[in-house]
Design an enzyme around this catalytic site. Structure first.
Site, PDB file in Angstrom:
ATOM      1  N   GLN A   1       7.659  -9.555   7.800  1.00  0.00           N
ATOM      2  CA  GLN A   1       8.887  -9.080   7.171  1.00  0.00           C
ATOM      3  C   GLN A   1       9.489  -7.869   7.867  1.00  0.00           C
ATOM      4  O   GLN A   1      10.459  -7.299   7.384  1.00  0.00           O
ATOM      5  CB  GLN A   1       8.666  -8.815   5.682  1.00  0.00           C
ATOM      6  CG  GLN A   1       7.771  -7.643   5.359  1.00  0.00           C
ATOM      7  CD  GLN A   1       7.404  -7.613   3.880  1.00  0.00           C
ATOM      8  OE1 GLN A   1       6.651  -8.448   3.396  1.00  0.00           O
ATOM      9  NE2 GLN A   1       7.951  -6.658   3.149  1.00  0.00           N
TER      10      GLN A   1
ATOM     11  N   HIS B   1       4.423   1.826  -8.032  1.00  0.00           N
ATOM     12  CA  HIS B   1       3.462   0.712  -8.000  1.00  0.00           C
ATOM     13  C   HIS B   1       2.599   0.714  -9.261  1.00  0.00           C
ATOM     14  O   HIS B   1       2.316  -0.345  -9.830  1.00  0.00           O
ATOM     15  CB  HIS B   1       2.553   0.830  -6.774  1.00  0.00           C
ATOM     16  CG  HIS B   1       3.261   0.726  -5.457  1.00  0.00           C
ATOM     17  ND1 HIS B   1       3.349   1.770  -4.568  1.00  0.00           N
ATOM     18  CD2 HIS B   1       3.918  -0.316  -4.871  1.00  0.00           C
ATOM     19  CE1 HIS B   1       4.012   1.381  -3.490  1.00  0.00           C
ATOM     20  NE2 HIS B   1       4.377   0.125  -3.643  1.00  0.00           N
TER      21      HIS B   1
ATOM     22  N   GLY C   1       0.816  -1.211   0.000  1.00  0.00           N
ATOM     23  CA  GLY C   1       0.000   0.000   0.000  1.00  0.00           C
ATOM     24  C   GLY C   1       0.847   1.256   0.000  1.00  0.00           C
ATOM     25  O   GLY C   1       2.025   1.219  -0.376  1.00  0.00           O
TER      26      GLY C   1
ATOM     27  N   SER D   1       9.333   5.569  -3.383  1.00  0.00           N
ATOM     28  CA  SER D   1       9.200   4.613  -2.290  1.00  0.00           C
ATOM     29  C   SER D   1       8.141   5.119  -1.326  1.00  0.00           C
ATOM     30  O   SER D   1       8.043   6.334  -1.085  1.00  0.00           O
ATOM     31  CB  SER D   1      10.535   4.479  -1.543  1.00  0.00           C
ATOM     32  OG  SER D   1      10.343   3.831  -0.295  1.00  0.00           O
ATOM     33  N   SER D   2       7.385   4.201  -0.765  1.00  0.00           N
ATOM     34  CA  SER D   2       6.404   4.600   0.247  1.00  0.00           C
ATOM     35  C   SER D   2       7.116   5.272   1.419  1.00  0.00           C
ATOM     36  O   SER D   2       6.555   6.145   2.079  1.00  0.00           O
ATOM     37  CB  SER D   2       5.628   3.383   0.748  1.00  0.00           C
ATOM     38  OG  SER D   2       5.035   2.708  -0.346  1.00  0.00           O
TER      39      SER D   2
HETATM   40  P1  AMP Z   1       6.203  -2.269  -1.524  1.00  0.00           P
HETATM   41  O1  AMP Z   1       4.808  -1.727  -1.460  1.00  0.00           O
HETATM   42  O2  AMP Z   1       7.242  -1.283  -1.139  1.00  0.00           O
HETATM   43  O3  AMP Z   1       6.337  -3.603  -0.858  1.00  0.00           O
HETATM   44  O4  AMP Z   1       6.467  -2.541  -3.063  1.00  0.00           O
HETATM   45  C1  AMP Z   1       5.622  -3.346  -3.817  1.00  0.00           C
HETATM   46  C2  AMP Z   1       6.244  -3.631  -5.153  1.00  0.00           C
HETATM   47  O5  AMP Z   1       6.478  -2.400  -5.833  1.00  0.00           O
HETATM   48  C3  AMP Z   1       7.612  -4.317  -5.050  1.00  0.00           C
HETATM   49  O6  AMP Z   1       7.716  -5.284  -6.080  1.00  0.00           O
HETATM   50  C4  AMP Z   1       8.571  -3.182  -5.234  1.00  0.00           C
HETATM   51  O7  AMP Z   1       9.817  -3.593  -5.747  1.00  0.00           O
HETATM   52  C5  AMP Z   1       7.828  -2.328  -6.236  1.00  0.00           C
HETATM   53  N1  AMP Z   1       8.289  -0.943  -6.210  1.00  0.00           N
HETATM   54  C6  AMP Z   1       8.390  -0.132  -5.120  1.00  0.00           C
HETATM   55  N2  AMP Z   1       8.921   1.058  -5.486  1.00  0.00           N
HETATM   56  C7  AMP Z   1       9.162   0.993  -6.822  1.00  0.00           C
HETATM   57  C8  AMP Z   1       9.717   1.892  -7.786  1.00  0.00           C
HETATM   58  N3  AMP Z   1      10.145   3.104  -7.444  1.00  0.00           N
HETATM   59  N4  AMP Z   1       9.810   1.478  -9.071  1.00  0.00           N
HETATM   60  C9  AMP Z   1       9.384   0.236  -9.432  1.00  0.00           C
HETATM   61  N5  AMP Z   1       8.866  -0.660  -8.576  1.00  0.00           N
HETATM   62  C10 AMP Z   1       8.758  -0.289  -7.282  1.00  0.00           C
END
Ligand code: AMP
Length: 298
Positions: free
Chosen positions: A63, A39, A33, A195-196
């Site tokens: 995690q 995303h 999220g 990034s979140s």
């Molecule tokens: P997360 O919500 O941070 O667990 O990320 C979910 C998915 O989105 C994971 O596969 C991450 O690698 C991908 N993701 C997060 N940030 C980016 C980004 N800046 N560019 C591409 N994919 C991303």
């Protein structure tokens, strides 16, 4: 024109039933999220490969280690659904996302799971060394969601390069029969990887955080100039060391399969991966660099 918000499914049983009712290929995008354009780029990648896209949104406690940001992690399902509805890459077409799986902890882990996944050696280094148990927790939730949804394809970001590699190994070693696609890193215009966790940064820290990408660029420039691998790595390290308010956790040049350091005289592709703290926020980034044997002179 915005699409309607996607339907939200709360249980694995409902998700399984909803998936089984779908015709055509199904692609999965797993997230925690706090969705952003990174995303959404995964969703678009998924749409290009399947008739249906399912997005999972779940902040997976397994995690997170003690002292990490599990409680503080941003959660806003309404905002996430709005973003998925408003992604206007091809507004007017069918809804981009067929449904969202957003379970709670009681649904995902009605009790502590007894059967655990051992992610093997790649999980011991870099992110795994700093965050013990992290990848075991990641693979546990990935395996569980893959088992419930049985997608044809699942898209993961290269932003989390080690995670992507481990998910590929999980699928291979357990014979899960899902195609894993890696999607490129989406960046803000100044280079910061989306990034979140960027939401944690103050204005000053946000500015300082651009030095992570600057370090990757320094390495790429060095590689393009034809310096040997150890100098490429040194260029990135020096760049981070010079950055005010940025504290290196690791800066490495590794084999993209094993995540172990490449030799000083390595030739060919390697992954420059780094993690650093900007204030209290820990950020990661990476870039593939090529040490071209035709260019290296020393
Ligand atoms: P997360 O919500 O941070 O667990 O990320 C979910 C998915 O989105 C994971 O596969 C991450 O690698 C991908 N993701 C997060 N940030 C980016 C980004 N800046 N560019 C591409 N994919 C991303």
């Amino acid at each position: 024109m915005d699409r309607p918000r996607p339907t939200v499914v709360r249980t694995l049983a409902d998700a399984r039933a909803a998936r089984e009712a779908l015709d055509g290929r199904v692609a999965l995008v797993m997230t925690m999220g706090a969705l952003h354009d990174g995303h959404l780029s995964l969703v678009r990648e998924a749409r290009a490969r399947a008739e249906h896209v399912v997005v999972s949104i779940y902040v997976n406690p397994l995690q997170f280690g003690p002292g990490e940001d599990l409680e503080a992690y941003p959660r806003d399902l309404d905002a996430d659904l709005d973003l998925l509805a408003g992604d206007s890459a091809d507004a007017g077409a069918d809804a981009a996302v067929t449904f969202v799986l957003a379970p709670d902890d009681a649904e995902m882990y009605p009790r502590e799971p007894l059967v655990r996944i051992d992610p093997g050696p790649v999980a011991e280094v870099l992110e795994g060394a700093t965050r013990p148990g992290h990848f075991a927790g990641v693979l546990q939730v990935v395996a569980k969601v893959l088992a419930a949804l049985r997608p044809d394809v699942a898209v993961f970001g290269q932003k989390d390069a080690q995670q992507l590699a481990l998910v590929r190994t999980l699928v291979e070693d357990l014979g899960l029969g899902v195609e894993i696609v890696g999607a490129p890193i989406r960046r803000d215009p100044d280079g910061l990887a989306m990034s979140s966790r960027n939401a944690y940064l103050s204005a000053v820290e946000r500015e300082r955080a651009t030095s992570l990408f600057a370090a990757l660029e320094a390495a790429r420039t060095a590689a393009d100039d034809g310096v040997p691998a150890d100098h490429v790595l040194a260029a990135a390290r020096a760049s981070i060391a010079d950055a005010p308010g940025v504290e290196e956790d690791y800066v490495v040049l590794v084999d993209p399969a094993t995540f172990l350091d490449v030799a000083a005289d390595h030739r060919g592709e390697a992954l420059l991966a780094l993690a650093a703290r900007v204030g209290p926020t820990r950020l990661i980034d990476n870039m593939t660099v090529t040490i071209d044997p035709r260019k290296v002179t020393t």
